[in-house]
Motif scaffolding. Structure first.
Motif, PDB file in Angstrom:
ATOM      1  N   GLU A  20     -17.616  -7.769 -22.849  1.00  0.00           N
ATOM      2  CA  GLU A  20     -17.920  -6.471 -22.170  1.00  0.00           C
ATOM      3  C   GLU A  20     -18.476  -7.042 -20.457  1.00  0.00           C
ATOM      4  O   GLU A  20     -18.172  -6.509 -19.627  1.00  0.00           O
ATOM      5  N   ILE A  42     -15.206  -7.674 -18.581  1.00  0.00           N
ATOM      6  CA  ILE A  42     -14.636  -6.556 -18.144  1.00  0.00           C
ATOM      7  C   ILE A  42     -15.615  -5.778 -16.871  1.00  0.00           C
ATOM      8  O   ILE A  42     -15.145  -5.554 -15.884  1.00  0.00           O
ATOM      9  N   ASN A  72     -14.490  -5.381 -13.074  1.00  0.00           N
ATOM     10  CA  ASN A  72     -14.947  -4.118 -12.328  1.00  0.00           C
ATOM     11  C   ASN A  72     -15.505  -4.242 -10.839  1.00  0.00           C
ATOM     12  O   ASN A  72     -15.468  -3.967  -9.908  1.00  0.00           O
ATOM     13  N   ASP A 102      -6.591  -8.887 -22.252  1.00  0.00           N
ATOM     14  CA  ASP A 102      -6.250  -7.833 -23.108  1.00  0.00           C
ATOM     15  C   ASP A 102      -7.524  -7.895 -24.534  1.00  0.00           C
ATOM     16  O   ASP A 102      -7.614  -6.793 -25.017  1.00  0.00           O
ATOM     17  N   LEU A 121     -10.531  -6.328 -23.497  1.00  0.00           N
ATOM     18  CA  LEU A 121     -10.188  -4.761 -23.610  1.00  0.00           C
ATOM     19  C   LEU A 121     -10.532  -4.260 -24.636  1.00  0.00           C
ATOM     20  O   LEU A 121     -10.963  -3.286 -24.917  1.00  0.00           O
ATOM     21  N   THR A 166     -14.232  -4.192 -26.270  1.00  0.00           N
ATOM     22  CA  THR A 166     -15.517  -3.711 -25.078  1.00  0.00           C
ATOM     23  C   THR A 166     -15.627  -2.311 -25.262  1.00  0.00           C
ATOM     24  O   THR A 166     -14.769  -1.402 -25.655  1.00  0.00           O
ATOM     25  N   SER A 218     -16.208   0.603 -19.768  1.00  0.00           N
ATOM     26  CA  SER A 218     -14.941   1.242 -19.068  1.00  0.00           C
ATOM     27  C   SER A 218     -14.361   0.364 -18.117  1.00  0.00           C
ATOM     28  O   SER A 218     -14.969  -0.203 -17.382  1.00  0.00           O
ATOM     29  N   GLN A 219     -13.005   0.195 -18.111  1.00  0.00           N
ATOM     30  CA  GLN A 219     -12.386  -0.494 -16.960  1.00  0.00           C
ATOM     31  C   GLN A 219     -12.344   0.346 -15.776  1.00  0.00           C
ATOM     32  O   GLN A 219     -11.718   1.330 -15.932  1.00  0.00           O
ATOM     33  N   GLN A 230     -10.003   1.940 -13.006  1.00  0.00           N
ATOM     34  CA  GLN A 230      -8.755   1.704 -12.474  1.00  0.00           C
ATOM     35  C   GLN A 230      -8.303   2.016 -11.315  1.00  0.00           C
ATOM     36  O   GLN A 230      -7.560   1.065 -10.482  1.00  0.00           O
TER      37      GLN A 230
END
Length: 164
Positions: A27, A30, A34, A87, A90, A93, A96-97, A99
């Motif tokens: 997490e 990620i 971000n 990956d 992801l 986790t 949230s990634q 985008q």
């Protein structure tokens, strides 16, 4: 397993806690990604105050990833290298990634939202560590929770200052 004995945990407890810490490590990977997206977004460069705060949090997040990996090693387990397998991070986790960042308001919202998600995961690890009476892990999670709470407050303040 010598390290597990030094931590005072039974092997099953150490394994459960190491697995939960490994999820937290994913997490943070990620979250770090971000922050990278927000920090290097050219549309956000005019908001230097935000950029400076994100840069500080970006560096701190890198340190925290290493700190979590160290906690896993203390339990006698091997942390997963999520920097080479994004990956895989992801899949593990709950964070949230991001985008696409849509302006200042969207960036601040994304920072606060993903920080809250990460804080929830830190709390889960803290409660598991408390269940197994793993004092080192509890102290580490307390420190991470304090940092995330502070970051949420800072970004909420930046947002309010920008609105005024």
């Amino acid at each position: 397993m010598e390290l597990v004995k030094n931590q005072g945990l039974d092997p099953e407890g150490a394994e459960a806690l190491a697995e939960k810490l490994d999820e937290l490590l994913a997490e943070y990977q990620i979250y770090h990604s971000n922050l990278h997206k927000i920090h290097y977004d050219p549309k956000l460069r005019p908001f230097l105050d935000l950029s400076e705060k994100v840069e500080r949090l970006y560096g701190l997040t890198q340190y925290n990833r290493e700190y979590i990996a160290e906690q896993i090693l203390k339990l006698g387990h091997q942390p997963t290298d999520y920097s080479s397998s994004f990956d895989q991070a992801l899949m593990k986790t709950g964070v949230s990634q991001i985008q696409e960042v849509r302006g200042f308001e969207g960036a601040v919202y994304a920072l606060i939202y993903t920080s809250h998600q990460l804080l929830e995961s830190v709390k889960e690890v803290f409660y598991l560590a408390a269940e197994f009476q793993a004092k080192d892990a509890m102290a580490a999670m307390g420190q991470l929770a304090q940092q995330l709470t502070f970051a949420i407050g800072v970004f909420a303040s930046v947002r309010l200052a920008h609105l005024n």
